[in-house]
Design a protein around this motif. Sequence first.
Motif, mmCIF file in Angstrom:
data_model
loop_
_atom_site.group_PDB
_atom_site.id
_atom_site.type_symbol
_atom_site.label_atom_id
_atom_site.label_comp_id
_atom_site.label_asym_id
_atom_site.label_seq_id
_atom_site.Cartn_x
_atom_site.Cartn_y
_atom_site.Cartn_z
ATOM 1 N N SER A 182 1.091 -1.019 0.199
ATOM 2 C CA SER A 182 0.182 -0.027 -0.165
ATOM 3 C C SER A 182 0.905 0.932 -0.212
ATOM 4 N N ARG A 183 2.215 0.878 -0.411
ATOM 5 C CA ARG A 183 2.792 2.196 -0.200
ATOM 6 C C ARG A 183 3.289 2.698 -1.683
ATOM 7 N N TYR A 184 3.613 4.060 -1.660
ATOM 8 C CA TYR A 184 3.833 4.903 -3.011
ATOM 9 C C TYR A 184 5.125 4.946 -3.007
ATOM 10 N N ASP A 185 5.851 4.091 -3.792
ATOM 11 C CA ASP A 185 8.052 4.274 -3.784
ATOM 12 C C ASP A 185 7.675 6.089 -4.423
ATOM 13 N N ALA A 186 8.086 7.180 -3.832
ATOM 14 C CA ALA A 186 8.590 7.984 -4.629
ATOM 15 C C ALA A 186 9.711 8.975 -5.148
ATOM 16 N N ALA A 187 11.080 8.095 -4.232
ATOM 17 C CA ALA A 187 12.088 8.698 -4.889
ATOM 18 C C ALA A 187 12.878 7.579 -5.010
ATOM 19 N N SER A 188 14.044 6.925 -5.204
ATOM 20 C CA SER A 188 15.560 6.607 -5.161
ATOM 21 C C SER A 188 16.520 7.163 -4.861
ATOM 22 N N GLY A 189 17.083 6.164 -4.087
ATOM 23 C CA GLY A 189 18.718 7.300 -4.182
ATOM 24 C C GLY A 189 19.928 5.937 -4.461
ATOM 25 N N VAL B 12 34.211 -1.689 -2.981
ATOM 26 C CA VAL B 12 33.662 -0.611 -3.364
ATOM 27 C C VAL B 12 32.241 -1.251 -2.984
ATOM 28 N N GLY B 13 31.430 -0.996 -2.250
ATOM 29 C CA GLY B 13 29.644 -1.078 -2.271
ATOM 30 C C GLY B 13 28.679 0.322 -3.213
ATOM 31 N N ALA B 14 28.223 0.179 -3.497
ATOM 32 C CA ALA B 14 27.127 0.283 -4.505
ATOM 33 C C ALA B 14 25.911 -0.451 -4.553
ATOM 34 N N GLY B 15 25.187 0.729 -3.962
ATOM 35 C CA GLY B 15 23.374 0.346 -3.625
ATOM 36 C C GLY B 15 22.523 1.873 -3.774
ATOM 37 N N THR B 16 20.742 1.497 -3.420
ATOM 38 C CA THR B 16 20.298 2.054 -3.428
ATOM 39 C C THR B 16 19.179 1.643 -2.167
ATOM 40 N N VAL B 17 18.819 3.360 -1.737
ATOM 41 C CA VAL B 17 17.736 3.261 -1.116
ATOM 42 C C VAL B 17 16.316 4.091 -1.275
ATOM 43 N N ASP B 18 14.836 3.703 -1.268
ATOM 44 C CA ASP B 18 13.608 3.496 -1.437
ATOM 45 C C ASP B 18 13.328 4.865 -0.805
ATOM 46 N N SER B 19 12.612 5.156 -1.406
ATOM 47 C CA SER B 19 11.731 6.119 0.253
ATOM 48 C C SER B 19 10.204 6.530 -1.013
ATOM 49 N N TYR B 20 9.325 6.329 0.781
ATOM 50 C CA TYR B 20 8.025 6.187 0.104
ATOM 51 C C TYR B 20 6.857 6.895 1.018
ATOM 52 N N VAL B 21 5.441 6.581 0.277
ATOM 53 C CA VAL B 21 4.770 6.918 1.649
ATOM 54 C C VAL B 21 3.628 5.938 1.782
ATOM 55 N N LEU C 43 12.083 5.770 4.670
ATOM 56 C CA LEU C 43 12.860 5.436 4.109
ATOM 57 C C LEU C 43 13.022 3.717 4.087
ATOM 58 N N GLY C 44 13.592 2.490 3.343
ATOM 59 C CA GLY C 44 13.455 1.695 3.031
ATOM 60 C C GLY C 44 14.655 1.063 3.387
ATOM 61 N N LYS C 45 15.006 -0.549 3.244
ATOM 62 C CA LYS C 45 16.394 -0.915 3.561
ATOM 63 C C LYS C 45 17.434 -0.615 2.373
ATOM 64 N N ALA C 46 18.385 -0.745 2.721
ATOM 65 C CA ALA C 46 19.255 -0.101 1.637
ATOM 66 C C ALA C 46 19.798 -1.462 1.266
ATOM 67 N N THR C 47 19.597 -1.402 -0.139
ATOM 68 C CA THR C 47 20.212 -2.674 -1.550
ATOM 69 C C THR C 47 21.181 -2.589 -1.678
ATOM 70 N N LEU C 48 22.234 -3.748 -1.301
ATOM 71 C CA LEU C 48 23.487 -3.408 -2.402
ATOM 72 C C LEU C 48 23.527 -4.245 -3.628
ATOM 73 N N ASP C 49 23.831 -3.734 -4.632
ATOM 74 C CA ASP C 49 24.030 -3.916 -6.208
ATOM 75 C C ASP C 49 25.146 -4.615 -6.201
ATOM 76 N N ALA C 50 24.906 -5.790 -6.199
ATOM 77 C CA ALA C 50 26.214 -6.664 -6.663
ATOM 78 C C ALA C 50 27.568 -6.965 -7.658
ATOM 79 N N ASP C 51 25.916 -6.356 -8.657
ATOM 80 C CA ASP C 51 26.427 -6.392 -10.094
ATOM 81 C C ASP C 51 27.869 -4.967 -10.083
ATOM 82 N N HIS C 52 27.954 -4.150 -9.106
ATOM 83 C CA HIS C 52 28.495 -3.221 -9.343
ATOM 84 C C HIS C 52 29.224 -2.775 -7.755
ATOM 85 N N SER C 53 29.286 -3.503 -6.844
ATOM 86 C CA SER C 53 30.109 -4.127 -5.777
ATOM 87 C C SER C 53 31.386 -4.988 -5.993
ATOM 88 N N TYR C 54 32.083 -4.338 -5.050
ATOM 89 C CA TYR C 54 33.532 -5.039 -5.500
ATOM 90 C C TYR C 54 34.503 -4.528 -4.579
#
Length: 210
Positions: free
Chosen positions: A54-61, A88-97, A125-136
């Motif tokens: 029921s949440r609206y994911d409105a932004a992603s960093g 080097v860790g690359a990841g995303t965090v979503d922000s939602y309402v 803020l949602g949980k941070a998710t690590l991007d395995a393809d761009h982390s090394y």
Amino acid sequence: MPGWAKLVTGLVLVLVVLFAGIKLAVLPGIKDLFGTETRDNTGPALLKSIQDMSRYDAASGNFQVVVDLEKDAKYLPSAIRGTRTLYVGAGTVDSYVDLGKIAQKDVTVNADRTEATIRLPHAQLGKATLDADHSYAVSKQRGLLDRIGDLFSDNPNSEQAVQKLAVKHISDAAKDSGLTTRAETNTTGMLEGLLHSLGFTEVHVSYGTV
């Protein structure tokens, strides 16, 4: 064999057993001694549950952090026992309402259905998710005993510590990034566009405790 050679051999074996935890039973399994072949024998993924959102994911960093993690042993120099990893860790965090928290009292519509006032909970803020393809791992430095231990056993948790640390730093960075403010702005724009298309000429959206 000369006496000094026997002494050196004995000392090396004692150090290996005491500090690297090597067991004679694993000696035949030295990794990559005869080469390896990888097969994926994993069975099909099983659906455990379905949850309505029921949440609206409105932004992603998107974030990136360089983790420098060093572990040293007491009373031993790092050249003998210790590790240092640059990761080097690359990841995303979503922000939602969370639109599921809206109650009837939080939505007001005038009699001729031209004006709507909506009160929403603040963005989260949602949980941070690590991007395995761009982390090394950029580099790994290991002491002598750690390198000996790596010869005899695989360590599936070797990068787990730096990955967890990367996620923590990314989560902390997201809190100071203004991502929730961006999410609220985007949510307001979405609702205004939707209600205007339904015939409302005035739309007022606010955020707070609902």
